[in-house]
Design a protein around this motif. Sequence first.
Motif, PDB file in Angstrom:
ATOM      1  N   ASN A 151      66.253  28.903  47.508  1.00 25.51           N
ATOM      2  CA  ASN A 151      66.168  29.413  48.877  1.00 25.51           C
ATOM      3  C   ASN A 151      64.933  29.023  49.674  1.00 25.51           C
ATOM      4  O   ASN A 151      64.917  29.177  50.894  1.00 25.51           O
ATOM      5  N   ILE A 152      63.892  28.591  48.998  1.00 25.50           N
ATOM      6  CA  ILE A 152      62.658  28.289  49.731  1.00 25.50           C
ATOM      7  C   ILE A 152      62.598  26.805  50.053  1.00 25.50           C
ATOM      8  O   ILE A 152      62.883  25.960  49.200  1.00 25.50           O
ATOM      9  N   ASP A 153      62.224  26.517  51.296  1.00 23.67           N
ATOM     10  CA  ASP A 153      62.068  25.136  51.731  1.00 23.67           C
ATOM     11  C   ASP A 153      60.630  24.703  51.397  1.00 23.67           C
ATOM     12  O   ASP A 153      59.687  25.035  52.111  1.00 23.67           O
ATOM     13  N   PHE A 154      60.503  23.969  50.301  1.00 30.93           N
ATOM     14  CA  PHE A 154      59.162  23.617  49.821  1.00 30.93           C
ATOM     15  C   PHE A 154      58.468  22.575  50.691  1.00 30.93           C
ATOM     16  O   PHE A 154      57.284  22.314  50.495  1.00 30.93           O
ATOM     17  N   THR A 155      59.167  21.984  51.646  1.00 28.90           N
ATOM     18  CA  THR A 155      58.479  21.058  52.551  1.00 28.90           C
ATOM     19  C   THR A 155      57.716  21.856  53.611  1.00 28.90           C
ATOM     20  O   THR A 155      56.816  21.344  54.262  1.00 28.90           O
ATOM     21  N   LYS A 156      58.069  23.138  53.746  1.00 26.03           N
ATOM     22  CA  LYS A 156      57.451  23.972  54.773  1.00 26.03           C
ATOM     23  C   LYS A 156      56.545  25.049  54.161  1.00 26.03           C
ATOM     24  O   LYS A 156      55.548  25.462  54.745  1.00 26.03           O
ATOM     25  N   THR A 157      56.919  25.527  52.995  1.00 27.74           N
ATOM     26  CA  THR A 157      56.278  26.712  52.430  1.00 27.74           C
ATOM     27  C   THR A 157      55.518  26.396  51.143  1.00 27.74           C
ATOM     28  O   THR A 157      56.052  25.721  50.260  1.00 27.74           O
ATOM     29  N   GLU A 158      54.281  26.898  51.059  1.00 24.59           N
ATOM     30  CA  GLU A 158      53.514  26.805  49.813  1.00 24.59           C
ATOM     31  C   GLU A 158      53.749  28.107  49.040  1.00 24.59           C
ATOM     32  O   GLU A 158      53.561  29.194  49.594  1.00 24.59           O
ATOM     33  N   VAL A 159      54.137  27.995  47.784  1.00 21.69           N
ATOM     34  CA  VAL A 159      54.456  29.188  47.011  1.00 21.69           C
ATOM     35  C   VAL A 159      53.447  29.384  45.871  1.00 21.69           C
ATOM     36  O   VAL A 159      53.125  28.451  45.149  1.00 21.69           O
ATOM     37  N   PHE A 160      52.991  30.638  45.760  1.00 19.13           N
ATOM     38  CA  PHE A 160      52.037  31.007  44.711  1.00 19.13           C
ATOM     39  C   PHE A 160      52.597  32.164  43.900  1.00 19.13           C
ATOM     40  O   PHE A 160      53.373  32.972  44.404  1.00 19.13           O
ATOM     41  N   PHE A 161      52.175  32.233  42.650  1.00 18.76           N
ATOM     42  CA  PHE A 161      52.384  33.457  41.898  1.00 18.76           C
ATOM     43  C   PHE A 161      51.003  33.985  41.546  1.00 18.76           C
ATOM     44  O   PHE A 161      50.177  33.261  40.999  1.00 18.76           O
ATOM     45  N   GLN A 162      50.751  35.234  41.936  1.00 13.95           N
ATOM     46  CA  GLN A 162      49.469  35.842  41.622  1.00 13.95           C
ATOM     47  C   GLN A 162      49.479  36.196  40.140  1.00 13.95           C
ATOM     48  O   GLN A 162      50.316  36.962  39.694  1.00 13.95           O
ATOM     49  N   GLY A 163      48.575  35.592  39.384  1.00 14.56           N
ATOM     50  CA  GLY A 163      48.537  35.861  37.944  1.00 14.56           C
ATOM     51  C   GLY A 163      48.345  37.339  37.660  1.00 14.56           C
ATOM     52  O   GLY A 163      48.049  38.128  38.559  1.00 14.56           O
ATOM     53  N   ILE A 164      48.559  37.715  36.401  1.00 16.87           N
ATOM     54  CA  ILE A 164      48.496  39.128  36.015  1.00 16.87           C
ATOM     55  C   ILE A 164      47.107  39.705  36.302  1.00 16.87           C
ATOM     56  O   ILE A 164      46.099  39.179  35.849  1.00 16.87           O
ATOM     57  N   SER A 165      47.091  40.806  37.045  1.00 17.94           N
ATOM     58  CA  SER A 165      45.832  41.501  37.319  1.00 17.94           C
ATOM     59  C   SER A 165      45.589  42.494  36.185  1.00 17.94           C
ATOM     60  O   SER A 165      46.405  43.378  35.949  1.00 17.94           O
ATOM     61  N   PRO A 166      44.487  42.339  35.448  1.00 16.44           N
ATOM     62  CA  PRO A 166      44.302  43.188  34.274  1.00 16.44           C
ATOM     63  C   PRO A 166      43.887  44.607  34.623  1.00 16.44           C
ATOM     64  O   PRO A 166      43.072  44.823  35.519  1.00 16.44           O
ATOM     65  N   ALA A 167      44.473  45.581  33.938  1.00 15.75           N
ATOM     66  CA  ALA A 167      44.023  46.962  34.036  1.00 15.75           C
ATOM     67  C   ALA A 167      43.072  47.178  32.851  1.00 15.75           C
ATOM     68  O   ALA A 167      43.277  46.619  31.784  1.00 15.75           O
ATOM     69  N   HIS A 168      42.026  47.962  33.073  1.00 21.48           N
ATOM     70  CA  HIS A 168      41.057  48.176  31.991  1.00 21.48           C
ATOM     71  C   HIS A 168      41.229  49.547  31.354  1.00 21.48           C
ATOM     72  O   HIS A 168      40.302  50.341  31.312  1.00 21.48           O
ATOM     73  N   ILE A 169      42.456  49.792  30.897  1.00 19.07           N
ATOM     74  CA  ILE A 169      42.698  51.063  30.229  1.00 19.07           C
ATOM     75  C   ILE A 169      42.914  50.830  28.745  1.00 19.07           C
ATOM     76  O   ILE A 169      43.060  51.753  27.979  1.00 19.07           O
ATOM     77  N   ASN A 170      42.874  49.552  28.359  1.00 19.82           N
ATOM     78  CA  ASN A 170      43.098  49.184  26.977  1.00 19.82           C
ATOM     79  C   ASN A 170      41.756  49.143  26.244  1.00 19.82           C
ATOM     80  O   ASN A 170      40.839  48.454  26.667  1.00 19.82           O
ATOM     81  N   ALA A 171      41.651  49.888  25.150  1.00 17.92           N
ATOM     82  CA  ALA A 171      40.386  50.020  24.433  1.00 17.92           C
ATOM     83  C   ALA A 171      39.817  48.675  24.012  1.00 17.92           C
ATOM     84  O   ALA A 171      38.615  48.510  23.871  1.00 17.92           O
ATOM     85  N   LYS A 172      40.688  47.701  23.817  1.00 21.35           N
ATOM     86  CA  LYS A 172      40.202  46.420  23.313  1.00 21.35           C
ATOM     87  C   LYS A 172      39.461  45.594  24.361  1.00 21.35           C
ATOM     88  O   LYS A 172      38.842  44.599  24.054  1.00 21.35           O
ATOM     89  N   LEU A 173      39.559  46.019  25.606  1.00 21.90           N
ATOM     90  CA  LEU A 173      38.982  45.175  26.658  1.00 21.90           C
ATOM     91  C   LEU A 173      37.466  45.280  26.785  1.00 21.90           C
ATOM     92  O   LEU A 173      36.853  44.542  27.527  1.00 21.90           O
ATOM     93  N   GLY A 174      36.841  46.195  26.060  1.00 17.66           N
ATOM     94  CA  GLY A 174      35.387  46.203  25.983  1.00 17.66           C
ATOM     95  C   GLY A 174      34.708  46.813  27.191  1.00 17.66           C
ATOM     96  O   GLY A 174      35.310  47.506  27.989  1.00 17.66           O
ATOM     97  N   GLY A 175      33.403  46.533  27.299  1.00 17.78           N
ATOM     98  CA  GLY A 175      32.601  47.162  28.339  1.00 17.78           C
ATOM     99  C   GLY A 175      32.130  48.520  27.857  1.00 17.78           C
ATOM    100  O   GLY A 175      32.361  48.903  26.711  1.00 17.78           O
ATOM    101  N   LYS A 176      31.475  49.247  28.734  1.00 14.23           N
ATOM    102  CA  LYS A 176      30.961  50.561  28.348  1.00 14.23           C
ATOM    103  C   LYS A 176      32.112  51.515  28.071  1.00 14.23           C
ATOM    104  O   LYS A 176      33.203  51.362  28.599  1.00 14.23           O
ATOM    105  N   ASN A 177      31.841  52.507  27.235  1.00 10.43           N
ATOM    106  CA  ASN A 177      32.805  53.580  27.045  1.00 10.43           C
ATOM    107  C   ASN A 177      34.117  53.082  26.436  1.00 10.43           C
ATOM    108  O   ASN A 177      35.171  53.636  26.713  1.00 10.43           O
ATOM    109  N   GLY A 178      34.028  52.003  25.623  1.00 14.74           N
ATOM    110  CA  GLY A 178      35.235  51.464  25.007  1.00 14.74           C
ATOM    111  C   GLY A 178      36.256  51.196  26.086  1.00 14.74           C
ATOM    112  O   GLY A 178      35.957  50.582  27.083  1.00 14.74           O
TER     113      GLY A 178
END
Length: 359
Positions: free
Chosen positions: A240-267
């Motif tokens: 459906n998208i006309d790629f000669t006219k439109t630039e298409v992006f997918f925004q990569g996954i935005s990380p949530a920091h609720i996972n204990a493994k992600l580090g930083g202060k306070n686990g």
Amino acid sequence: MGVFSSAFLVLLLMLVLPFSGFVNGEKDELKGCDIYEGRWEYDDSYPLYNSSQCPFIEMPFDCQNNGRPDQLYLKYRWKPYACDLPRFSGKHLLEKFENKRIMFVGDSISLNQWQSLTCMIHSWTPHDAYILQRDHQGFSTFTFLKHNVSLILSRNALLVDIAHKSWGRVLKLNTISDNNAKRWKDSDVLVFNSWHWWLHRGRKQPWDFIRDGDDLHKDMDRLVAYEKALSTWSKWVDKNIDFTKTEVFFQGISPAHINAKLGGKNGGKSCREDTKPLIGPPHPKRRLSAEVIVEKVISSMSNKVHLLNITRLSQQRKDGHPSVYGRPGRHIGMDCSHWCLPGVPDTWNELLLAELTRS
Ligand SMILES: *[C@@H]1O[C@H](CO)[C@@H](O)[C@H](O)[C@H]1NC(C)=O
Ligand SMILES: *[C@@H]1O[C@H](CO)[C@@H](O)[C@H](O)[C@H]1NC(C)=O
Ligand SMILES: *[C@@H]1O[C@H](CO)[C@@H](O)[C@H](O)[C@H]1NC(C)=O
């Protein structure tokens, strides 16, 4: 070469450069540069705006106004190892996108990025008139009138359809109907995103059943469902998208920091005590499963969809979330998914504009 001729060359360059434009220079500098590989650097000229200069900013992003006491997190600029990102220019953007539409399609993370861009431009040209229109189909349109540049948000957390039946809400992994998607087609730039809502259960889950082809499931592996839906999305975009006219992006996954493994202060219990970026590669170094799916689906498409590869650089910004400052006064709740503005989404937009400059 004599002194005279090199002086002549310098003079010639001084004459030519302002006309050939720094934009071309930037384009050349960005060529071949992996803008997502880099580091966060302290920069006293940041942030790009003050949230009090952005009258339409939504409360959950306005951390300073909601009482966040620290300000160091506002002072970081993304520095790719191999080049410099062009400094944001509202003027450049408004001229480049005169009479054009830039659309973000996705969940509240898209809202975060859309709002960041409207604040970035408005604070650059505070006297330019704008209008903000919202409708009942989930579209918000922000137009800078002088240049007729529209920034549009299409709230659509899952991209594929949800059908409302008398016996329940059905998430349809195989269909994207024109009802929802027709207006995506006439954009000049499209930035899609979907992920966080695929994980919701219980009251926050917006469906009761999942339809996959002829099968109706009560639930299924969420990563499998996500991949099927993205694959439906990719076919819709290719068709459906006309790629000669439109630039298409997918925004990569935005990380949530609720996972204990992600580090930083306070686990991983909260993102509250972090006041500056994590140094060095984030934990886990292993890539998120959703990231791998996004890359797989995009690379199987017949047209070129750019990945706005923000996952890694955002993983280092555990300090950038609202934490308890998502609303004024009563510091309850813990938001480690969205991002304060000014903040990390401003960088996503600088990266988006860098991609648009070089393409
Ligand atoms: C933003 O502007 C307001 C009002 O001018 C000022 O009080 C505040 O200190 C500024 N915030 C930052 C982070 O510079
Ligand atoms: C403004 O831009 C839109 C496309 O975004 C276009 O359809 C419309 O005609 C333009 N309006 C004017 C007055 O040029
Ligand atoms: C996105 O970034 C990650 C980590 O920085 C990298 O491993 C991956 O190859 C990148 N993806 C693409 C499509 O460039």
